[in-house]
Design an enzyme around this catalytic site. Structure first.
Site, mmCIF file in Angstrom:
data_model
loop_
_atom_site.group_PDB
_atom_site.id
_atom_site.type_symbol
_atom_site.label_atom_id
_atom_site.label_comp_id
_atom_site.label_asym_id
_atom_site.label_seq_id
_atom_site.Cartn_x
_atom_site.Cartn_y
_atom_site.Cartn_z
ATOM 1 N N ALA A 56 -28.182 -3.734 55.954
ATOM 2 C CA ALA A 56 -29.536 -4.185 56.242
ATOM 3 C C ALA A 56 -30.197 -3.359 57.252
ATOM 4 O O ALA A 56 -31.371 -2.886 57.135
ATOM 5 C CB ALA A 56 -29.301 -5.676 56.659
ATOM 6 N N ASP A 249 -27.176 -9.995 55.941
ATOM 7 C CA ASP A 249 -28.344 -9.306 55.451
ATOM 8 C C ASP A 249 -29.579 -9.929 55.875
ATOM 9 O O ASP A 249 -30.626 -9.728 55.948
ATOM 10 C CB ASP A 249 -28.215 -8.964 53.966
ATOM 11 C CG ASP A 249 -26.982 -7.953 53.610
ATOM 12 O OD1 ASP A 249 -27.384 -6.788 53.593
ATOM 13 O OD2 ASP A 249 -25.947 -8.304 53.688
ATOM 14 N N ASN A 259 -24.855 -12.923 53.309
ATOM 15 C CA ASN A 259 -23.963 -11.332 53.678
ATOM 16 C C ASN A 259 -23.428 -11.006 52.354
ATOM 17 O O ASN A 259 -23.307 -11.787 51.120
ATOM 18 C CB ASN A 259 -22.951 -11.508 54.461
ATOM 19 C CG ASN A 259 -22.427 -10.432 54.980
ATOM 20 O OD1 ASN A 259 -23.302 -9.142 55.282
ATOM 21 N ND2 ASN A 259 -21.196 -10.111 55.154
HETATM 22 O O1 MRU Z 1 -25.082 -4.209 49.367
HETATM 23 P P1 MRU Z 1 -24.998 -3.806 50.701
HETATM 24 O O2 MRU Z 1 -23.847 -2.782 50.719
HETATM 25 O O3 MRU Z 1 -26.192 -3.130 51.154
HETATM 26 O O4 MRU Z 1 -24.395 -5.058 51.515
HETATM 27 C C1 MRU Z 1 -24.085 -4.731 52.930
HETATM 28 C C2 MRU Z 1 -23.922 -5.984 53.594
HETATM 29 O O5 MRU Z 1 -23.648 -7.276 52.861
HETATM 30 C C3 MRU Z 1 -23.596 -5.932 54.945
HETATM 31 O O6 MRU Z 1 -22.730 -6.767 55.529
HETATM 32 C C4 MRU Z 1 -24.700 -6.035 55.443
HETATM 33 O O7 MRU Z 1 -25.765 -5.484 55.415
HETATM 34 C C5 MRU Z 1 -25.025 -6.220 57.078
HETATM 35 S S1 MRU Z 1 -24.901 -4.644 57.776
HETATM 36 C C6 MRU Z 1 -24.762 -4.705 59.585
#
Ligand code: MRU
Length: 374
Positions: A56, A249, A259
């Protein structure tokens, strides 16, 4: 953080050309460390949609850079406001769940409002991007500092035996520019010689845990053990997990947390086994306009991410089919953990309950909607 003992962030401006933004192409990790040049808003859109970069806070930083890069192609015949609105809508459509994407773009548009000259807009957009990057790095550092006492307390209770931290997906420096959210206290504890050990959930289908979190921890010298996603409950039942730390997210005003898919199941197991379950997130990942998790859009990605698995085959990054041909598949990329399963939210302003009251105690200015520049 360190890569081969050299400090890196996951996004930076090209040292020799400020019209180029560089990122680590996370699709090739841990097998290859590859840097990608982003030169246009289209490059940024594709890098976000196809997950060359992900997580995110990094998605937000990349989107902010996308607005800057788009201005480099603004021509005198374009109406700047119309042009920016079109580029903003385009970028916001790259992925739906991480609130940082739209928030970072809106932050740029607000910073650029009232400006008309192309040069002024380019200068301001670059400045705003740099400010956002420093804010996110500082937010993660502070998250680490506020969460470190949680680890120190467990370490004391265990007479210095390793603190076993379970995490899911990658909420590390790769996802957040530097330090990470869920990983920040782990790195600070390690730096402070507090023994820690991470259980890293592989995180099917794209394996952000196995590929990215394991790689990060190895590069920092933090002990870790890779587990199948489905092993987490068993570990908690057998008292092998002291605390769960994950990212977010998008978190709603009532404390519901979106998340990576699989987070909810870990929260249920943690509750059932009285294991503290903390969500670490900067305020940029809180949606101040959404009341509950029910309103958070959940991304559904290509089913082939489930039908296949990616990895190294005879020294080459490869994709292997793992299901019978033509199998139906379904691939929601995120889930919602209800606030009631969250022990606490760890932010750059401290730790609070996963509730409107909790968020109001730390962010009265943001809950009330009184804007503080984000
Ligand atoms: O699909 P992604 O890899 O973008 O998903 C990321 C996540 O779910 C993380 O846990 C989230 O973005 C937090 S990052 C601080």
């Amino acid at each position: 953080m360190l890569v081969n003992n050299k400090h890196y962030r996951s996004i930076w401006i090209h040292p020799g050309d400020e019209h180029v933004i560089q990122v680590i192409d996370q699709r090739y990790l841990p097998f290859e460390f590859r840097v990608e040049d982003l030169k246009s808003v289209e490059d940024v859109f594709i890098a976000i949609r196809d997950m060359h970069l992900r997580g995110a806070p990094l998605i937000g930083a990349a989107a902010s850079a996308g607005i800057y890069l788009s201005l480099l192609n603004l021509s005198p015949s374009d109406d700047p406001i119309e042009y920016l609105a079109q580029k903003a809508a385009y970028l916001k459509s790259a992925r739906p769940t991480a609130v940082n994407l739209a928030a970072a773009i809106d932050r740029q548009l607000k910073a650029l409002s009232g400006l008309s000259s192309r040069e002024d807009m380019i200068f301001k957009a670059l400045q705003e991007w740099e400010r956002l990057v420093e804010d996110e790095v500082m937010n993660c550092r502070k998250i680490g500092e506020f969460a470190l006492p949680l680890i120190e307390k467990i370490s004391r209770e265990k007479d210095g035996l390793p603190v076993n931290i379970l995490t899911h997906c990658n909420a590390g420096w790769l996802a957040c520019i530097d330090y990470g959210t869920a990983t920040a206290p782990v790195y600070l504890a390690h730096e402070a010689d507090i023994p820690v050990h991470a259980w890293v959930s592989e995180t099917r289908p794209r394996l952000q845990g196995a590929r990215l979190t394991c790689w990060e921890l190895r590069e920092q010298g933090v002990p870790y053990t890779l587990i199948a996603d489905n092993a987490a409950g068993y570990l908690m039942q057998n008292k092998l997990v002291d605390i769960v730390l994950v990212g977010s997210d998008r978190t709603a005003l009532n404390g519901d947390v979106a998340n990576k898919i699989g987070t909810y199941m870990k929260a249920v197991a943690a509750k059932d086994n009285s294991v503290p379950f903390y969500v670490a997130l900067p305020s940029s990942s809180i949606d101040w306009k959404i009341r509950t998790g029910k309103d958070i859009p959940i991304e559904e990605r290509d089913e082939n991410e489930v039908r296949f698995a990616e990895g190294m085959v005879r020294g080459r990054p490869s994709r292997v089919r793992i299901a019978p041909l033509h199998s139906m598949a379904y691939n929601p990329a995120f889930d919602i953990t209800p606030a009631g399963l969250v022990t606490g939210l760890i932010s750059e302003r401290g730790i609070c309950a996963a509730s409107r009251e909790g968020l109001t105690s730390l962010f009265p200015d943001l809950v009330s909607g009184k804007d503080t520049g984000y």
